[in-house]
Each structure stands twice: as structure tokens, then as C-alpha cells.
Write an enzyme that holds these catalytic residues in place. Structure first.
Site, short mmCIF file in Angstrom:
data_model
loop_
_atom_site.label_atom_id
_atom_site.label_comp_id
_atom_site.label_asym_id
_atom_site.label_seq_id
_atom_site.Cartn_x
_atom_site.Cartn_y
_atom_site.Cartn_z
N LYS A 83 0.86 -1.19 0.00
CA LYS A 83 0.00 0.00 0.00
C LYS A 83 0.89 1.24 0.00
CE LYS A 83 -4.63 0.07 2.02
NZ LYS A 83 -5.40 0.27 3.25
O1 G3P Z 1 -8.60 0.72 4.11
C1 G3P Z 1 -8.81 2.08 4.42
C2 G3P Z 1 -9.66 2.17 5.62
O2 G3P Z 1 -9.14 1.41 6.67
C3 G3P Z 1 -9.89 3.59 6.08
O3 G3P Z 1 -11.08 3.57 6.76
O4 G3P Z 1 -12.72 4.26 8.45
O5 G3P Z 1 -10.30 5.01 8.62
O6 G3P Z 1 -11.80 5.96 6.85
P1 G3P Z 1 -11.50 4.75 7.73
#
Ligand code: G3P
Length: 216
Positions: A83
Site C-alpha cells: 500500500k
Molecule cells: O482501508 C482504508 C480504511 O481502513 C480507512 O477507513 O474508516 O479510517 O476511513 P476509515
């Protein structure tokens, strides 16, 4: 549609895998930090649990550091995908890694042109963060729709991982659009199977069956 699990928690991955619903896993520095364990050890353990791609994010911000970290992460297991944040240095790293056969997932995508650049650089995956756009009263799923159209227009093979999923409707809308993958928190995935009318129907069937068998 492929379901990736958006977590670094081994118990969640095991439980979702037992449901037969894990086609891959995505992690990020926040999800890894939450586990309080050594980063590479967590990725190694996940790789031993599931068959599909496992996204592990680099920490460095310049191209050289990203590529150096990526080579070490990729050596952990063949299923590890690197990533990389959507920056100019990140795009340069993606191009170098693609040339070495190392798959990348360009993350923190918030615009269609970012996704176009990531595909041009040779990214295997892009991660548009729909929930974080919704949080700003912007249409996160519209970004997915635009990226899908751009990739179809030019036949890019880069796959879209709908990320930052907050609730089942994000996955439903993404599936209706034909997005390749959704990466889903376990707390959200668990809700897909349940419906009160299903539970009510099962209870009614069993009650009728029991009643009929009591009289025979
Ligand atoms: O894979 C990306 C994800 O983990 C981000 O999610 O909820 O932190 O916006 P969030």
C-alpha cells in the site's frame, strides 16, 4: 464482487474466513497500531490464514524509502501487496515496484484524477476512501462511479477497492456499480447476512413444524 476484510485483527480475520467471505485483507498503519504487535509478524500471520492479497502499507514518504520498505514487505509472502499513499513520490515508487513485479495498492484516493494517475503508474489496485468523503458531505460513491468509467474507457486493469466503508449500503451501491472489490470492517460484514424477516420466517416455520408434529 470480492470482499476484502479491512482489519489487522487476527480473530476477526479467522471469523470472517470461517464464513467463507474473505478474498483478501487490507491493513493500514492505524489498523496495525491498534493491534499493538510487531508489523511484519502480523502480516506474516495473516498470510498464513488467508489465500488472497494482503495490503501492507509503507511508512516512508519519499520514493527511495517506500521502495526499500516495499521490497522487505513483499518478501514476507507472495500474497503481500504494497500500500502506497497517493503522492508524486508514491507514484514514482509504484512505477519502480511494478517494474519489479511487486503489486501495489495506491491508497488515500479522493479524486478521479488521482485514480487515473495511479493506473497510469501501474498500480494493481486503488483505494478510494468513500466514507471519509461522505464525512465531508461529498458523494464518496460518485468517485467510485467516475473511476470505474475512466478505467473502462481506457481498459485499465487496475482494480478498485472501495475503502473507508461505513455501512452495508456502501457495499450495495458499489456492487450495483460493478466495483471489483470492497474492503469491509468486520463489524459491517457481520450485518450483511442478518434480516429480521428471515429470523421471523425461520421461527414461524419451526413453530408450524413443531405444532404439526405434536398432533401426529
Ligand atoms: O482501508 C482504508 C480504511 O481502513 C480507512 O477507513 O474508516 O479510517 O476511513 P476509515
Amino acid at each position: 464482487m470480492k470482499f476484502f476484510l479491512d482489519t489487522a485483527n487476527i480473530d476477526e480475520i479467522r471469523a470472517a474466513n470461517e464464513m467463507g467471505m474473505v478474498d483478501g485483507v487490507t491493513t493500514n498503519p492505524s489498523l496495525i497500531a491498534k493491534e499493538g504487535r510487531e508489523f511484519h509478524e502480523v502480516i506474516r500471520e495473516i498470510a498464513g490464514l488467508i489465500e488472497g492479497p494482503i495490503s501492507a502499507e509503507v511508512i516512508g514518504l519519499d520514493t527511495g524509502s517506500m521502495v526499500k520498505e516495499a521490497r522487505v514487505l513483499a518478501a514476507i509472502h507472495a500474497n503481500v501487496v504494497i500500500k502506497v499513499p497517493m503522492t508524486v513520490d508514491g507514484l514514482k515508487a509504484v512505477r519502480i515496484l511494478a517494474g519489479e513485479g511487486i503489486r501495489t495498492n495506491v491508497t488515500l484516493i479522493f479524486s478521479p484524477l488521482q485514480a487515473l494517475m495511479a493506473a497510469k503508474a501501474g498500480a494493481a489496485y486503488v483505494s478510494p476512501f468513500v466514507g471519509r468523503l461522505d464525512d465531508l458531505s461529498q458523494e464518496g460513491l460518485s468517485l467510485v462511479e467516475q473511476v470505474l468509467r475512466i478505467y473502462q474507457n481506457y481498459d485499465y486493469q487496475t482494480e478498485i477497492i472501495v475503502a473507508s466503508v461505513r455501512h452495508p449500503l456502501h457495499v450495495l451501491e458499489a456492487a450495483l456499480m460493478g466495483a471489483h472489490i470492497a474492503t469491509i470492517p468486520f463489524s459491517v460484514l457481520k450485518r450483511f447476512a442478518d434480516h429480521p424477516m428471515t429470523e421471523k420466517g425461520i421461527a414461524a416455520f419451526l413453530a408450524d413444524w413443531k405444532k404439526a408434529n405434536e398432533t401426529t
